[in-house]
Design an enzyme around this catalytic site. Structure first.
Site, mmCIF file in Angstrom:
data_model
loop_
_atom_site.group_PDB
_atom_site.id
_atom_site.type_symbol
_atom_site.label_atom_id
_atom_site.label_comp_id
_atom_site.label_asym_id
_atom_site.label_seq_id
_atom_site.Cartn_x
_atom_site.Cartn_y
_atom_site.Cartn_z
ATOM 1 N N PRO A 1 5.516 58.307 43.869
ATOM 2 C CA PRO A 1 4.298 57.508 43.709
ATOM 3 C C PRO A 1 4.565 56.331 42.776
ATOM 4 O O PRO A 1 5.286 56.483 41.784
ATOM 5 C CB PRO A 1 3.296 58.493 43.103
ATOM 6 C CG PRO A 1 4.087 59.647 42.594
ATOM 7 C CD PRO A 1 5.371 59.675 43.350
ATOM 8 N N HIS A 2 4.035 55.175 43.123
ATOM 9 C CA HIS A 2 4.296 54.005 42.282
ATOM 10 C C HIS A 2 3.179 52.983 42.451
ATOM 11 O O HIS A 2 2.405 53.049 43.410
ATOM 12 C CB HIS A 2 5.646 53.369 42.646
ATOM 13 C CG HIS A 2 5.737 52.899 44.064
ATOM 14 N ND1 HIS A 2 6.162 53.724 45.081
ATOM 15 C CD2 HIS A 2 5.432 51.718 44.645
ATOM 16 C CE1 HIS A 2 6.136 53.050 46.219
ATOM 17 N NE2 HIS A 2 5.698 51.839 45.990
ATOM 18 N N GLY A 3 3.147 52.045 41.533
ATOM 19 C CA GLY A 3 2.140 50.999 41.609
ATOM 20 C C GLY A 3 2.366 49.964 40.529
ATOM 21 O O GLY A 3 3.224 50.139 39.661
ATOM 22 N N GLU B 1 3.932 45.792 51.505
ATOM 23 C CA GLU B 1 4.310 45.965 50.103
ATOM 24 C C GLU B 1 5.604 45.202 49.817
ATOM 25 O O GLU B 1 5.745 44.542 48.781
ATOM 26 C CB GLU B 1 4.504 47.466 49.844
ATOM 27 C CG GLU B 1 4.466 47.853 48.386
ATOM 28 C CD GLU B 1 4.565 49.369 48.222
ATOM 29 O OE1 GLU B 1 4.934 50.065 49.193
ATOM 30 O OE2 GLU B 1 4.284 49.840 47.113
#
Lengths: 149, 161
Positions: free
Chosen positions: A66-68, B59
């Protein structure tokens, strides 16, 4: 900053106490909060959750990344959670996820963020290494394994 | 012994790379050498992340856009640092694999000194687990100077007339 330099005992939790995906995301962000790495829990959690809602970051072989990006951090942050029993993270292969590498980066530091993600991809290519991480008895052992000490 | 005529400094926006830029500016001033600053948008890593399905296509495009902006911002910053000391810098931004782009530019421009920031202090025993900067150091066909000690380098830069 290289991925390996981000790995410290205070940002590692084994085992995770959560038993579902939403709980894991919350717990990983809380690890950063508890470690004094972030102040604004909600902003970081929102960034991670919004990315996860687009498509799960649960990969093959029990790995999830998970990343952001969030302006709530001034530099790249890592939380590492391990769930030896596995948690349903809607992964690509449908298998439970065991190793969770969560990265959050400021919007203006995409370079280090990308490189850290790439390092994680290389690191988890060894199934034996992943098994060793999953079988670690505590955070100290996880850090030692990753650093190769 | 000949002095460097053309110096390349690799800038990736990290603090060590800014220290390297300050050192390179000092060297370019001392030796009256040409100075090139290079930022590489690491499209190779992004493509790998797309293949690994960590990145979504949109992304990837977003990160590429951000990294192009980072490149401009950091190159502008080191350009300002150079101008303050009367040094002219040639900013270069390239896309691809970091170590390969560094080595290619060294060859194309006949650079005789690469200045690079301090490597991470903690390294893993895993062979594949070294970073792009370390690869560039290993593969560079010219001499490589690793700038260390941010405070001392800053003093040297500040003392430059």
């Amino acid at each position: 900053m290289a991925f390996i330099d981000l790995v410290q005992e205070k940002i590692v939790r084994i085992p995770l106490v959560s038993t579902d995906k939403a709980g894991v995301l919350r717990e990983l962000v809380q690890i950063l909060k508890d470690a004094g790495e972030i102040e604004d829990y909600d902003a970081v959690f929102t960034a991670i959750r919004e990315r996860e809602e687009k498509l799960s970051t649960g990969l093959e072989n029990g790995i999830a990344v998970p990343h952001g990006k969030s302006a709530a951090v001034s530099r790249l942050k890592l939380a590492l959670g391990i769930a030896p029993e596995g948690i349903d993270f809607a992964s690509i292969d449908g298998q439970p996820s065991r190793l969770f590498f969560m990265l959050v980066a400021p919007p203006n530091q995409s370079g280090p963020h990308v490189e850290a993600l790439a390092e994680i991809v290389k690191l988890v290519q060894s199934k034996a290494f992943c098994r060793a991480l999953t079988g670690s008895k505590d955070a100290r052992e996880v850090v030692e394994l990753i650093r190769g000490e | 012994m000949s002095t460097p005529k053309k110096i390349l400094v690799y800038v990736d926006g990290t603090e060590p790379s800014i220290t390297a830029a300050q050192y390179a500016i000092c060297l370019a001033s001392f030796y009256r050498a040409d100075l090139i600053a290079l930022y590489v948008v690491n499209t190779k890593a992004m493509e790998d992340l797309l293949k690994a399905r960590i990145f979504l296509q949109d992304e990837l495009m977003e990160y590429e856009h951000d990294m192009e902006a980072d490149a401009q911002r950091y190159l502008n910053y080191v350009n300002e640092l150079a101008l303050k000391k009367g040094v002219t810098i040639v900013p270069r931004s390239r896309r691809g694999s970091v170590h390969k782009e560094i080595v290619d530019l060294i060859n194309e421009e006949e650079v005789d000194l690469l200045v690079i920031g301090e490597l991470a202090r903690i390294r893993s025993w895993r062979d594949e687990f070294y970073d792009e900067t370390e690869r560039a150091i290993r593969m560079a066909p010219c001499s490589v100077l690793i700038a260390k000690d941010e405070d001392k380098v800053w003093q040297m830069y500040e003392s430059l007339v």
